[in-house]
Design an enzyme around this catalytic site. Structure first.
Site, PDB file in Angstrom:
ATOM      1  N   ASN A  40      24.396  47.943  32.694  1.00 19.78           N
ATOM      2  CA  ASN A  40      24.362  48.966  31.643  1.00 19.78           C
ATOM      3  C   ASN A  40      23.172  48.757  30.718  1.00 19.78           C
ATOM      4  OD1 ASN A  40      24.990  46.934  29.823  1.00 19.78           O
ATOM      5  ND2 ASN A  40      27.152  47.441  29.716  1.00 19.78           N
ATOM      6  N   LYS A  82      17.226  44.741  30.934  1.00 22.54           N
ATOM      7  CA  LYS A  82      15.859  44.809  31.461  1.00 22.54           C
ATOM      8  C   LYS A  82      15.516  43.531  32.224  1.00 22.54           C
ATOM      9  CE  LYS A  82      12.732  44.891  28.305  1.00 22.54           C
ATOM     10  NZ  LYS A  82      11.926  45.409  27.175  1.00 22.54           N
ATOM     11  N   GLU A  96      16.579  45.578  46.230  1.00 15.78           N
ATOM     12  CA  GLU A  96      16.540  47.009  46.558  1.00 15.78           C
ATOM     13  C   GLU A  96      16.030  47.268  47.979  1.00 15.78           C
ATOM     14  OE1 GLU A  96      15.477  49.465  42.663  1.00 15.78           O
ATOM     15  OE2 GLU A  96      14.367  47.585  42.770  1.00 15.78           O
ATOM     16  N   SER A 124      32.300  43.269  35.139  1.00 14.62           N
ATOM     17  CA  SER A 124      32.689  44.588  34.638  1.00 14.62           C
ATOM     18  C   SER A 124      34.182  44.617  34.338  1.00 14.62           C
ATOM     19  CB  SER A 124      32.347  45.656  35.674  1.00 14.62           C
ATOM     20  OG  SER A 124      32.967  46.888  35.355  1.00 14.62           O
ATOM     21  N   ARG A 167      32.174  37.401  29.711  1.00 12.60           N
ATOM     22  CA  ARG A 167      32.221  38.766  29.162  1.00 12.60           C
ATOM     23  C   ARG A 167      33.640  39.315  29.088  1.00 12.60           C
ATOM     24  NH1 ARG A 167      31.304  44.322  30.816  1.00 12.60           N
ATOM     25  NH2 ARG A 167      30.148  45.440  29.185  1.00 12.60           N
ATOM     26  N   ASN A 193      67.178  36.622  47.124  1.00 16.74           N
ATOM     27  CA  ASN A 193      68.483  36.654  47.771  1.00 16.74           C
ATOM     28  C   ASN A 193      69.531  37.255  46.840  1.00 16.74           C
ATOM     29  OD1 ASN A 193      71.115  34.755  47.709  1.00 16.74           O
ATOM     30  ND2 ASN A 193      70.577  35.261  49.822  1.00 16.74           N
ATOM     31  N   ASP A 194      70.517  37.978  47.419  1.00 20.73           N
ATOM     32  CA  ASP A 194      71.497  38.664  46.578  1.00 20.73           C
ATOM     33  C   ASP A 194      72.355  37.702  45.756  1.00 20.73           C
ATOM     34  OD1 ASP A 194      72.855  37.671  48.761  1.00 20.73           O
ATOM     35  OD2 ASP A 194      73.579  39.608  49.466  1.00 20.73           O
ATOM     36  N   GLU A 217      73.049  28.169  49.192  1.00 25.21           N
ATOM     37  CA  GLU A 217      73.754  28.837  50.292  1.00 25.21           C
ATOM     38  C   GLU A 217      75.200  28.363  50.245  1.00 25.21           C
ATOM     39  OE1 GLU A 217      73.193  31.141  52.290  1.00 25.21           O
ATOM     40  OE2 GLU A 217      71.038  31.469  52.303  1.00 25.21           O
ATOM     41  N   CYS A 252      81.894  30.258  61.799  1.00 26.75           N
ATOM     42  CA  CYS A 252      81.186  31.042  60.781  1.00 26.75           C
ATOM     43  C   CYS A 252      80.077  31.859  61.442  1.00 26.75           C
ATOM     44  CB  CYS A 252      80.606  30.100  59.720  1.00 26.75           C
ATOM     45  SG  CYS A 252      79.739  30.952  58.383  1.00 26.75           S
TER      46      CYS A 252
END
Length: 780
Positions: free
Chosen positions: A309, A315, A327, A357, A377, A573-574, A623, A636
């Site tokens: 900017n 410059k 460039e 930025s 910055r 986990n629930d 668990e 189980c």
């Protein structure tokens, strides 16, 4: 150049005074052959505009609010444009004036005022306010030149409100002129902290401004701490997010990438670089810029690099770029400006963004794009987890290593700076401005509003809320849950059996709920997901799920939801969610150590130890349903024998009910017969026991004893101060569990309190609590 600007200003003032004297003496000066100076034409036009009487509103309607939006550069226009479109879309309420100044009007910076004209805005005033030089003195002189030119323009426009943005020196000139001319000022993005001279300018503008539209909760708190009146502060979010979140999913994004970077560039395989000078340390910022360019050249990836900017030091940075041949380099595409809509696509699909930025720490987070932030910055900015800071960027190797760490990664989308609804809030805020109230600001000395007071924004009345998702074996439930733990609205659909259909349904329901949330005046802070099985909450991945939810292993739930909704997402986990729900909303509130056991289709739970949820090294802590209470008990679902779940879960009770039904031993007087086509369930067993069926009573007692033995083991292992039974079966198990504890627990554990939960939806409430807890205690 400076002297020329001063001489022009003196001539303009002399001409203006000449015209004023002529008018006072009754003379009329006509712009014709005798008027050669273009400044005369301008001042004559301006004088006529001043002298026109202001038209009274027709039909006694309230007159429109005249809003002047002033934009100084390409960056602030991306934040102001959505507001300008919003004002333009409501011509009955607002009269929009557009003022353009600063680097918009400089060819070296792309003449970016043209993009404002391309957006079909009428630019009422163009002010050439930049004194070239790109050093500290030029910045000061530019502010002075702007202050000379602004009074006449502001007097001609006579706005009710001037909208200024951010922390640029041009914006400081705007705010200074408007404040001295008794024009109300709405300042965008005040209260933020970034570093360098920008902080000082931003806070100075905040003290001049009468109203504030800030982006984050921390910024709001900073403004209040600066003694700004909290009733004039709007927590709106960043306006650019409105356009950004709505427009970044475009089908033609590859066309845009190829346009700027070439035909052979692939998605996520290029870099966007944008580095600006640090005006308080120009020499070091130029050095960092040089090191960044060296690292990018070595990294050997296609790079879109934008020119810095106009701040002091730019410059020198451009000289470094040209000295290194950027460039002409085959890997670089150096540009002065990219239209915002296209820049969105480029940042969204980049492999990384590098520089200093604010776009990197703000907008890029909405896409999960990895960012390397260099230098000081943006020090103090609130950032998402996508940002890697290299504050002491003193070597090329350090920057190169940061590129290696970040390039190609994807992060969860972040909404720290906005949720896409900033413009409607700002327009509503503008409409609420009372032009009859005193213009003089009143500061709030000395107290700072407490969190629970300042979070209630009277002019919006939005409820801070979470989007809670409970992924059950049968149903998918989604709810909006408020900060107070109230379920504002709940939605339920049957859970599909396939993975693809399940994910699509989750995304569809959540998107629809977000639309409802706006109508319900709820601001969604994030999404919490509760699911069965073993979950890695750090990555948002279900590692292994239960047999009830097939095709649901090693599944990343967080990323698709975050990418679609642009919200932070938490998954657990629930059973853990049930514990979190008790901690925030239930019996566990204020309790340092407790255990929650959820009794439903399966048996689960969560352990809170020293106010923190225990997950374990492989995420299988708590668990509790798979604690073995017998070596030769029933099988189980986990494949083992004698687990609590094999005795006390809803599935286990259903199995016992079916066995009794098959033996014709489930019926009892007063109980309705089970129909032939009706599925026997745990409910039938419970009803039979309640009506006196001895076999059903025995089955329930056995289940309660098994659960009680498991809880005794828990008491002896983690020694909580409370056990909370949750779920549909909790009330049936309370008495037998307490009895087993009295009989079998150590004396020191027998006094531990056991109670049933008062929460109706612990899984949903726990999913919400992950969001509400994290977003309100986040530290930056």
């Amino acid at each position: 150049m400076i002297r020329k600007s001063q001489e022009e200003g003196a001539k303009e003032r002399e001409l203006y005074n000449k015209l004023r004297r002529a008018e006072r003496s009754g003379l009329t000066m006509h712009p014709g052959p005798t008027v050669r100076n273009p400044h005369e034409l301008y001042y004559l036009k301006m004088q006529r505009t001043r002298d026109k009487p202001e038209k009274m509103p027709e039909n006694n309607k309230a007159r429109k609010l005249r809003v002047c939006v002033a934009t100084c550069n390409r960056a602030d226009y991306s934040k102001l444009a959505p507001i300008m479109f919003g004002l333009k879309a409501h011509p009955d309420e607002f009269e929009l004036e557009v003022m353009v100044l600063g680097s918009h009007l400089i060819d070296d910076y792309g003449n970016t005022f043209r993009m404002i004209e391309q957006d079909d805005f009428d630019i009422g005033s163009k002010l050439h306010t930049i004194v070239r030089g790109e050093d500290e003195a030029a910045m000061v002189e530019s502010v002075g030149l702007a202050l000379v030119k602004l009074p006449d323009v502001l007097h001609r426009l006579r706005p009710d409100v001037l909208v200024v943005h951010g922390d640029r020196f041009d914006a400081l000139a705007l705010a200074t002129a408007a404040a001295l001319m008794n024009i109300r000022i709405l300042h965008l993005e005040g209260g933020e902290v970034s570093g360098t001279i920008d902080d000082s300018i931003r806070h100075a503008i905040s003290k001049l401004a009468h109203y504030h539209a800030c982006c984050t909760r921390s910024a709001e708190q900073h403004l209040i701490a600066m003694c700004e009146n909290h009733s004039r502060i709007l927590l709106a979010g960043c306006p650019s997010y409105d356009k950004l979140l709505a427009a970044h999913h475009r089908d033609d994004y590859m066309d845009i990438i190829k346009k700027w970077l070439g035909d052979h560039v692939k998605e996520n395989d290029y870099i966007v670089a944008l580095q600006h000078p640090v005006t308080t340390d120009i020499k070091n910022s130029v050095k960092i810029y040089e090191l960044m360019l060296d690292a990018l050249i070595s990294f050997n990836k296609r790079t879109l690099i934008l020119f810095p900017n106009i701040d002091a030091g730019s410059k020198e940075m451009v000289r470094v770029m040209r000295r290194k041949g950027v460039e002409q380099h085959h890997n670089f595409c150096a540009v002065k400006h990219v239209p915002f809509e296209q820049f969105i696509q480029l940042v969204c699909h980049a492999g990384a963004m590098i520089g200093n930025s604010s776009c990197g720490v703000r907008e890029a987070g909405a896409f999960g794009t990895p960012v390397i932030n260099l230098g000081s910055r943006q020090t103090g900015r609130e950032t998402g987890e996508n940002v890697l800071h290299v504050r002491d960027a003193d070597t090329q190797n350090k920057i190169y290593q940061a590129l290696e760490l970040q390039f190609g990664k994807r992060y969860p989308c972040s909404k720290i700076y906005g949720d896409g609804n900033a413009v409607p809030r700002i327009l509503k805020f503008l409409q609420s401005i009372d032009l009859d109230e005193p213009l003089q600001k009143s500061f709030c000395f000395p107290p700072v509003k407490e969190w629970d007071i300042s979070q209630d924004i009277d002019h919006i009345l939005e409820t801070q809320s979470a989007l809670a998702v409970d992924l059950g074996g049968t149903n998918l439930r989604v709810a909006i849950v408020s900060m107070a733990g109230k379920i504002v609205k709940k939605y339920t659909q049957e859970n599909p059996k396939t993975f693809e259909a399940r994910i699509q349904l989750i995304l569809k329901m959540c998107a629809e709920v977000l639309i409802d949330a706006v109508n319900l005046n709820c601001r969604i802070l994030g999404v919490g997901v509760s699911t069965g099985g073993r979950v890695n909450p750090q990555d948002g991945v279900v590692l292994h799920s239960t047999k009830l939810i097939q095709e649901w292993s090693s599944i990343d739930i967080r990323t698709p939801i975050s990418d679609t909704l642009h919200l932070p997402v938490w998954v657990d986990n629930d059973g853990n969610c049930a514990a979190l729900a008790e901690k925030k909303f239930g019996h566990g509130k204020g309790v340092e150590n407790f255990v929650t056991i959820i009794t439903g289709t399966g048996i689960g739970g969560g352990i809170i130890q020293h106010n923190e949820l225990i997950h374990g090294s492989t995420f299988c802590a708590a668990e509790l349903g798979h604690i073995m209470v017998s070596l030769d008990g029933p099988e189980c679902t986990c494949g083992s024998l004698g687990c609590i779940e094999a005795y006390a879960s809803g599935m286990a009770l259903q199995r016992e009910a079916k066995r009794l039904h098959d033996e014709d031993a489930l019926s009892v007087e007063g109980m309705m017969d089970v129909k032939n086509n009706e599925l026997v369930s745990a409910v039938h067993l419970i009803n039979a026991a309640r009506l006196g069926n001895s076999r059903a009573k025995e089955a329930l007692r056995t289940a309660g004893v098994a659960l009680g033995v498991g809880i005794v083991n828990i008491l002896h292992m983690v020694n909580p101060s409370m056990v909370i039974l949750s779920g549909v079966l909790a009330s049936h198990y309370l008495d037998p569990v307490q009895q087993v504890i009295r009989q079998r627990a150590l004396a020191s554990a027998q006094t531990i309190q056991v109670m049933t939960s008062d929460l109706i939806d612990p899984a949903l409430m726990g999913a919400a609590s992950m969001v509400l807890d994290y977003t309100t205690r986040r530290l930056y």
